[in-house]
Scaffold this motif. Structure first.
Motif, mmCIF file in Angstrom:
data_model
loop_
_atom_site.group_PDB
_atom_site.id
_atom_site.type_symbol
_atom_site.label_atom_id
_atom_site.label_comp_id
_atom_site.label_asym_id
_atom_site.label_seq_id
_atom_site.Cartn_x
_atom_site.Cartn_y
_atom_site.Cartn_z
ATOM 1 N N TYR A 66 -19.144 -59.815 18.146
ATOM 2 C CA TYR A 66 -18.132 -61.030 17.524
ATOM 3 C C TYR A 66 -18.310 -61.498 16.304
ATOM 4 O O TYR A 66 -19.422 -61.548 15.805
ATOM 5 N N ARG A 67 -17.173 -61.629 15.625
ATOM 6 C CA ARG A 67 -17.274 -62.143 14.479
ATOM 7 C C ARG A 67 -17.772 -63.519 14.145
ATOM 8 O O ARG A 67 -17.273 -64.058 15.034
ATOM 9 N N TYR A 68 -18.520 -63.732 13.185
ATOM 10 C CA TYR A 68 -19.073 -65.007 12.947
ATOM 11 C C TYR A 68 -19.356 -65.165 11.453
ATOM 12 O O TYR A 68 -19.531 -64.384 10.853
ATOM 13 N N TYR B 283 -22.560 -72.248 13.605
ATOM 14 C CA TYR B 283 -21.873 -70.926 13.469
ATOM 15 C C TYR B 283 -20.451 -71.187 13.978
ATOM 16 O O TYR B 283 -20.193 -71.774 14.899
ATOM 17 N N PHE C 20 -20.342 -64.538 26.093
ATOM 18 C CA PHE C 20 -21.068 -65.311 25.029
ATOM 19 C C PHE C 20 -21.890 -66.185 25.278
ATOM 20 O O PHE C 20 -23.139 -65.976 24.626
ATOM 21 N N LEU D 43 -25.599 -61.868 17.966
ATOM 22 C CA LEU D 43 -24.052 -61.925 17.671
ATOM 23 C C LEU D 43 -23.627 -60.809 17.343
ATOM 24 O O LEU D 43 -22.460 -60.074 17.741
ATOM 25 N N VAL E 240 -17.662 -68.546 15.316
ATOM 26 C CA VAL E 240 -17.531 -67.534 15.806
ATOM 27 C C VAL E 240 -15.996 -67.072 16.381
ATOM 28 O O VAL E 240 -15.381 -68.067 17.226
ATOM 29 N N GLU F 173 -28.437 -63.909 14.957
ATOM 30 C CA GLU F 173 -27.493 -63.111 14.352
ATOM 31 C C GLU F 173 -27.576 -61.781 14.566
ATOM 32 O O GLU F 173 -26.565 -61.018 14.759
ATOM 33 N N ARG G 195 -11.553 -69.155 18.997
ATOM 34 C CA ARG G 195 -12.300 -69.517 17.755
ATOM 35 C C ARG G 195 -13.183 -70.807 18.235
ATOM 36 O O ARG G 195 -12.636 -71.819 18.830
#
Length: 505
Positions: free
Chosen positions: A489-491, A427, A441, A484, A429, A481, A465
């Protein structure tokens, strides 16, 4: 046409604090593009951004009673600095709510104008929600960064200056778009005075809320926006700006991160000034307009809208510039693992410059090299390089447009995972750059799955990143997912990315 804005723009009070900025001729870029390229230098304002104009005009329009209550805004940068300076000039108390991820240079800039700074949340939305809470609790006056007629009128004074400073024919003016206040203000005035001038908005590809709204015929909210050009990272175009823009703007263009980086370099080479990504966005759009339309011999003006960027970001920007200019190809090439292979490969390149070369010994008779090559500007030469290598028997994968390869793979060492690492999910992230974010995280993920690969690099931006490998079966994808999603957090999953498959799997 919204003619009521003409009077508001002409009467806008901005020059108590703002300055009339020059229009500079971009000599080098003009020669390269075969057009007369001009830059409206809003990066030369006292707060290094045009935002001061709208903020001060709004402040000036307030009643004495409203000023006595104090003003507030939520902003991650330029609007905050503009409002803080305006408030100090008018002796009004200002509260600025900023996300904790805001770069220190911008926080310090606001505090230097004696405004009260509150660092709340990791995102603009969290900061904005807290600002609205204070409006309700304390009666403060909220000054919106773009969705306000007085703010739009203040930004529109840039259009007045352009028309006065350049009375000769203008073919098009390129304007960066976030919430749309600047574009609406410039379009309202220029289209009234000289309707033949094209007004073209420019957005980042990953924050194109105006383009989406124009396609739908109504305002839409993007599910997520990119953060590289933080000054225009807006998910929904402003209501009042959109009402004006949809009537007057001729076209909307999008630009990539690499194209913005290239435009930053162009501005530096012609002016010796360093624009922030949003500040170079209009020029990136101008260049794309010229390339896509084969435009020559025209007079084109780009708004250089700001120069508030962290020095730390320049490393990342410079890395991406050559790709943005389409002068570098990033390739994965397979060569035989035997003596003389390097020399033969370099001979196959001829006199073409090599900008990067990454290699690690591999068993099995074949090795993958990650190589950067200088190419002539444009994509045709890139295709010819790939074809020429393939014709000489080299298997090639073009990674020039592969974001994972450019952000992570080129900086990683260690080679493929050992045989003991099986069932790996990968991934990319993004997480907020603040103390504790990385620990948060790892706390959520690292205790449940073994982390088999990890790459993080600080780019001096608000968000970090990470490239992450987890020992997990495909059946666990939903569970990963869900975690997440829970930490917001964007991933994106990258297990099938060819760069990963070639170098790390």
């Amino acid at each position: 046409m919204p003619k009521n804005y003409i009077k508001k723009i002409l009467e806008a009070r901005v020059y108590d604090v703002a300055r009339e900025t020059p229009i500079d001729h971009a000599r080098l870029l003009s020669a390269r593009l075969d057009n007369n390229v001009l830059l409206k230098r809003e990066d030369l304002q006292p707060v290094f951004s045009f935002k001061l104009r709208g903020a001060y005009n709004k402040m000036y329009s307030l009643t004495d009673e409203e000023r006595a209550r104090g003003v507030i805004c939520a902003s991650a940068g330029n609007h905050a600095q503009g409002l803080a300076l305006a408030a100090r000039h008018m002796d009004v108390k200002a509260t600025i709510v900023m996300p904790r991820t805001t770069p220190k240079i911008k926080v310090d800039g606001v505090r230097s104008h004696q405004a009260k700074v509150l660092l709340i949340g990791d995102t603009f939305d969290e900061a904005a929600a807290h600002a609205q809470k204070l409006v309700a609790e304390k009666g403060l006056v909220y000054v919106h960064p773009y969705d306000d007629p007085e703010v739009i009128a203040g930004q529109g004074t840039i259009g007045v200056e352009i028309m006065r400073q350049h009375p000769d024919p203008i073919d098009a003016i390129f304007v960066p778009v976030g919430g749309g206040g600047l574009l609406a203000g410039i379009a309202a005035y220029v289209k009234y005075v000289r309707p033949e001038v094209k007004i073209i908005g420019v957005e980042p590809e990953d924050a194109a809320c105006l383009q989406a709204a124009m396609a739908k015929g109504r305002r839409v909210t993007l599910p997520q926006v990119g953060l590289f050009a933080d000054g225009v990272a807006v998910a929904t175009i402003g209501k009042e700006p959109f009402r004006i823009i949809r009537q007057l703007v001729d076209e909307v263009i999008t630009a990539s991160t690499d194209e913005m980086c290239a435009a930053i370099k162009d501005i530096f080479e012609d002016t010796r000034s360093i624009a922030e990504p949003a500040g170079a966005l209009a020029l990136a759009g101008l260049k794309k307009y010229v390339a896509n339309g084969g435009v020559t011999g025209q007079t084109l003006i780009a708004i250089a809208s700001g120069a508030n960027t962290n020095f730390d970001r320049l490393r990342y920007i410079s890395e991406r510039t050559e790709i943005g200019e389409k002068r570098e190809a990033v390739l994965s090439v397979m060569i035989p693992e035997r003596p003389g292979s390097f020399k033969r490969f370099c001979s196959a390149m001829g006199k073409r410059g090599i900008t990067e070369f990454n290699y690690r010994y591999a068993e099995g008779g074949e090795a993958h090299i990650f190589v950067g090559l200088q190419i002539a500007e444009g994509s045709e030469d890139r295709a010819e390089v790939v074809a020429a290598l393939q014709a000489k028997g080299y298997p090639v994968v073009d990674l020039t447009d592969n974001e994972m390869a450019k952000l992570h793979i080129r900086h990683m060492v260690g080679g493929p995972a050992p045989a003991s690492i099986t069932d790996e999910l990968v991934y990319r992230v993004e997480f907020p750059e603040r103390p504790g974010a990385l620990l948060n995280f790892l706390t959520h993920l690292g205790q449940r799955w073994n982390i088999s690969m990890f790459h993080y690099r600080n780019h001096g931006a608000a968000y970090g990143r990470v490239l992450l490998g987890l020992q997990a079966k495909a059946s666990e994808r939903r569970e990963i997912e869900a975690v997440l999603d829970s930490i917001h957090y964007r991933y994106s999953e990258e297990t099938a990315n060819p760069a990963y498959e070639i170098y790390l799997s």
